[in-house]
Design a protein around this motif. Structure first.
Motif, mmCIF file in Angstrom:
data_model
loop_
_atom_site.group_PDB
_atom_site.id
_atom_site.type_symbol
_atom_site.label_atom_id
_atom_site.label_comp_id
_atom_site.label_asym_id
_atom_site.label_seq_id
_atom_site.Cartn_x
_atom_site.Cartn_y
_atom_site.Cartn_z
ATOM 1 N N VAL A 192 0.830 -1.205 0.000
ATOM 2 C CA VAL A 192 0.000 0.000 0.000
ATOM 3 C C VAL A 192 0.864 1.254 0.000
ATOM 4 C CG1 VAL A 192 -1.755 1.292 1.263
ATOM 5 C CG2 VAL A 192 -1.825 -1.196 1.230
ATOM 6 N N PHE A 193 1.987 1.188 0.685
ATOM 7 C CA PHE A 193 2.817 2.371 0.860
ATOM 8 C C PHE A 193 3.546 2.785 -0.409
ATOM 9 C CE2 PHE A 193 3.113 0.988 5.564
ATOM 10 C CZ PHE A 193 1.844 1.504 5.789
ATOM 11 N N VAL A 194 3.434 1.974 -1.476
ATOM 12 C CA VAL A 194 3.991 2.382 -2.766
ATOM 13 C C VAL A 194 3.200 3.542 -3.359
ATOM 14 C CG1 VAL A 194 4.973 0.122 -3.294
ATOM 15 C CG2 VAL A 194 2.632 0.649 -4.016
ATOM 16 N N TYR A 195 2.040 3.834 -2.800
ATOM 17 C CA TYR A 195 1.220 4.963 -3.259
ATOM 18 C C TYR A 195 1.247 6.131 -2.274
ATOM 19 C CZ TYR A 195 -0.332 1.409 -6.482
ATOM 20 O OH TYR A 195 -0.347 0.420 -7.442
ATOM 21 N N MET A 196 2.202 6.106 -1.367
ATOM 22 C CA MET A 196 2.347 7.178 -0.391
ATOM 23 C C MET A 196 3.805 7.626 -0.352
ATOM 24 S SD MET A 196 0.012 5.696 2.730
ATOM 25 C CE MET A 196 0.049 7.257 3.636
ATOM 26 N N ALA A 197 4.014 8.922 -0.226
ATOM 27 C CA ALA A 197 5.376 9.454 -0.148
ATOM 28 C C ALA A 197 5.880 9.330 1.293
ATOM 29 C CB ALA A 197 5.411 10.892 -0.644
ATOM 30 N N ALA A 198 5.647 10.345 2.108
ATOM 31 C CA ALA A 198 6.059 10.297 3.518
ATOM 32 C C ALA A 198 5.165 9.331 4.289
ATOM 33 C CB ALA A 198 5.984 11.688 4.128
ATOM 34 N N LEU A 199 5.781 8.547 5.169
ATOM 35 C CA LEU A 199 5.037 7.563 5.956
ATOM 36 C C LEU A 199 4.980 7.920 7.438
ATOM 37 C CD1 LEU A 199 6.428 4.250 4.384
ATOM 38 C CD2 LEU A 199 4.355 5.512 3.768
ATOM 39 N N ASP A 200 5.443 9.114 7.784
ATOM 40 C CA ASP A 200 5.517 9.516 9.193
ATOM 41 C C ASP A 200 4.164 9.406 9.894
ATOM 42 O OD1 ASP A 200 7.422 10.864 7.392
ATOM 43 O OD2 ASP A 200 8.301 11.654 9.228
ATOM 44 N N ALA A 201 3.120 9.930 9.268
ATOM 45 C CA ALA A 201 1.796 9.944 9.904
ATOM 46 C C ALA A 201 1.244 8.527 10.059
ATOM 47 C CB ALA A 201 0.830 10.798 9.083
ATOM 48 N N THR A 242 11.727 -0.518 -2.452
ATOM 49 C CA THR A 242 12.866 0.174 -1.883
ATOM 50 C C THR A 242 13.838 0.661 -2.944
ATOM 51 O OG1 THR A 242 14.593 0.031 -0.170
ATOM 52 C CG2 THR A 242 14.309 -1.882 -1.597
ATOM 53 N N HIS A 243 14.710 1.563 -2.519
ATOM 54 C CA HIS A 243 15.808 2.030 -3.364
ATOM 55 C C HIS A 243 17.036 2.164 -2.470
ATOM 56 C CE1 HIS A 243 16.029 6.388 -2.106
ATOM 57 N NE2 HIS A 243 14.903 6.015 -1.537
ATOM 58 N N GLU A 244 18.190 2.327 -3.072
ATOM 59 C CA GLU A 244 19.436 2.281 -2.313
ATOM 60 C C GLU A 244 19.890 3.641 -1.796
ATOM 61 O OE1 GLU A 244 20.754 -0.544 -1.323
ATOM 62 O OE2 GLU A 244 19.090 -1.494 -2.381
ATOM 63 N N GLY A 245 19.106 4.682 -2.033
ATOM 64 C CA GLY A 245 19.496 6.012 -1.576
ATOM 65 C C GLY A 245 18.949 6.325 -0.195
ATOM 66 N N GLU A 246 18.594 7.597 0.011
ATOM 67 C CA GLU A 246 18.038 8.044 1.271
ATOM 68 C C GLU A 246 16.576 8.446 1.082
ATOM 69 O OE1 GLU A 246 19.698 8.057 4.204
ATOM 70 O OE2 GLU A 246 21.364 7.108 3.137
ATOM 71 N N GLY A 247 15.833 8.484 2.170
ATOM 72 C CA GLY A 247 14.449 8.968 2.128
ATOM 73 C C GLY A 247 13.562 8.144 1.223
ATOM 74 N N ASP A 265 8.192 3.615 -12.299
ATOM 75 C CA ASP A 265 6.956 2.834 -12.379
ATOM 76 C C ASP A 265 5.771 3.543 -11.727
ATOM 77 O OD1 ASP A 265 7.744 2.659 -9.755
ATOM 78 O OD2 ASP A 265 7.639 0.485 -9.617
ATOM 79 N N ALA A 266 5.955 4.840 -11.408
ATOM 80 C CA ALA A 266 4.893 5.653 -10.789
ATOM 81 C C ALA A 266 4.497 5.118 -9.419
ATOM 82 C CB ALA A 266 3.671 5.760 -11.699
ATOM 83 N N ARG A 267 5.469 4.554 -8.704
ATOM 84 C CA ARG A 267 5.265 4.108 -7.329
ATOM 85 C C ARG A 267 6.402 4.655 -6.475
ATOM 86 N NH1 ARG A 267 3.538 -0.042 -10.613
ATOM 87 N NH2 ARG A 267 1.553 -1.042 -10.061
ATOM 88 N N TYR A 268 6.100 4.848 -5.200
ATOM 89 C CA TYR A 268 7.125 5.343 -4.287
ATOM 90 C C TYR A 268 7.983 4.198 -3.771
ATOM 91 C CZ TYR A 268 4.716 9.842 -4.191
ATOM 92 O OH TYR A 268 4.161 11.052 -4.535
ATOM 93 N N ALA A 269 9.263 4.476 -3.623
ATOM 94 C CA ALA A 269 10.211 3.528 -3.034
ATOM 95 C C ALA A 269 10.834 4.195 -1.810
ATOM 96 C CB ALA A 269 11.290 3.149 -4.039
ATOM 97 N N VAL A 309 10.841 -6.912 -8.374
ATOM 98 C CA VAL A 309 10.939 -5.530 -7.886
ATOM 99 C C VAL A 309 11.476 -5.560 -6.460
ATOM 100 C CG1 VAL A 309 9.644 -3.440 -7.327
ATOM 101 C CG2 VAL A 309 9.036 -4.787 -9.355
ATOM 102 N N PRO A 310 12.584 -4.869 -6.163
ATOM 103 C CA PRO A 310 13.168 -4.930 -4.820
ATOM 104 C C PRO A 310 12.291 -4.250 -3.773
ATOM 105 C CG PRO A 310 14.309 -3.289 -6.147
ATOM 106 C CD PRO A 310 13.373 -4.020 -7.064
ATOM 107 N N GLY A 311 12.212 -4.878 -2.610
ATOM 108 C CA GLY A 311 11.399 -4.312 -1.539
ATOM 109 C C GLY A 311 11.841 -4.798 -0.180
ATOM 110 N N PHE A 312 11.117 -4.349 0.838
ATOM 111 C CA PHE A 312 11.338 -4.782 2.215
ATOM 112 C C PHE A 312 10.030 -5.276 2.805
ATOM 113 C CE2 PHE A 312 14.834 -1.456 2.313
ATOM 114 C CZ PHE A 312 15.874 -2.374 2.372
#
Length: 309
Positions: A222-231, A252-257, A263-267, A300-303
């Protein structure tokens, strides 16, 4: 740049006919023809948002960035809820930040359109197994903690058609789901596995729940359609009772944040997720690399994470 498959009408038969030709030209990667046909549509119906979007996407493919941005912004002004996903195109062109790229309106339209073929496409075409992986991880987490592999009140975030509930069947005293798409919820209701289903945005849904009322919160892809997950992390921690579990998958991706992928999904990165978990006071139970689906035959890489309150 992709086009939604939802049938759109301008109210003018001639314009609609040319718009369908424009769609076909775009799909065949004849972007000059698609742009020309979109302009013809707009001569007939200047306020047709889909034609402005078509023009902008075609111009973007042709490298005319400024003209593309102008056309896409015009489409967005005509359809602010953005069911067509124009914000994604603007973000790819650098005209919006990644945080602004995806709206509830787009996600709702995407999954309303996707609902009739969702289960078959995911499991057969994309080799999707997010719910299966989460259910197995919960079994392992309970075994490692020497606790019963059964849960009380369970909240299924972005429940879709009910695939997660099917994997948890018989393991939850009660399960409620929330999703933006009414058509997905219709399919989830047919499973007869949910005690209640709610149409809405998941953070707002969590915010309306009682403190410490849930034993388990799950979110499969589900979180692939959300940017910040803090809330989400904050509210999940609040609604969980002591030792309650929060289990989910992400790309996931190998950078930060976090980033908006091609693919129009958040990592989301490992450091971002670990930092959020620590900040909200979760204990890490399981954190592992997984792939919940394939993209053109490539995993697709993920956690997968299981956190404890």
């Amino acid at each position: 740049m992709s086009l939604t498959t939802t049938v759109r009408t301008s109210g003018d038969f001639r314009a609609d006919h040319r718009y369908e030709y424009a769609r076909a030209a775009f799909d065949e990667r004849d972007f000059e023809a698609a742009a020309d046909l979109a302009r013809q549509v707009l001569e007939l119906v200047p306020g047709f948002a889909a034609a402005h979007a078509m023009l902008g996407r075609s111009l973007a493919e042709l490298g005319a960035r400024e003209e593309a941005v102008a056309a896409l912004r015009q489409a967005l002004s005509l359809e602010p809820e953005d069911a067509m996903g124009v914000r994604l195109d603007l973000a790819r062109l650098g005209a919006l930040t990644p945080d602004e790229a995806m709206t509830d309106g787009y996600v709702r339209a995407l999954f309303d359109d996707y609902a009739p073929k969702f289960d078959q496409h995911l499991t057969e075409s994309l080799a999707y197994r997010g719910p299966e992986l989460i259910a197995a991880a919960l079994r392992r987490a309970c075994s490692e903690q020497i606790r019963d592999d059964r849960f009380g009140q369970t909240l299924d975030l972005g429940c879709g058609t009910g695939l997660m509930a099917q994997e948890l069947a018989g393991r939850c005293a009660a399960i409620e789901g929330v999703d933006l798409s009414p058509r997905m919820l219709e399919k989830a209701d047919k499973t007869k596995l949910y005690d209640a289903l709610h149409e809405g945005e998941l953070v707002a849904f969590l915010s309306g729940r009682g403190t410490g009322e849930a034993d388990l919160v799950v979110a499969a892809d589900v979180f692939v359609y959300m940017a910040a997950l803090d809330a989400v992390f904050r509210e999940a921690h609040r609604v969980l009772k002591r030792e309650g579990l929060f289990a989910f998958t992400v790309q996931t991706h190998e950078g930060e944040g976090y980033i908006l992928g091609e693919d129009a999904r958040y990592a989301h990165s490992e450091t971002y997720l670990r930092g959020l978990a620590e900040h909200e006071g979760f204990t890490l139970v399981i954190f592992e690399r997984v792939s919940t689906r394939e993209d053109r035959g490539v995993p697709v890489p993920g956690f997968l994470m299981v956190l404890q309150r």
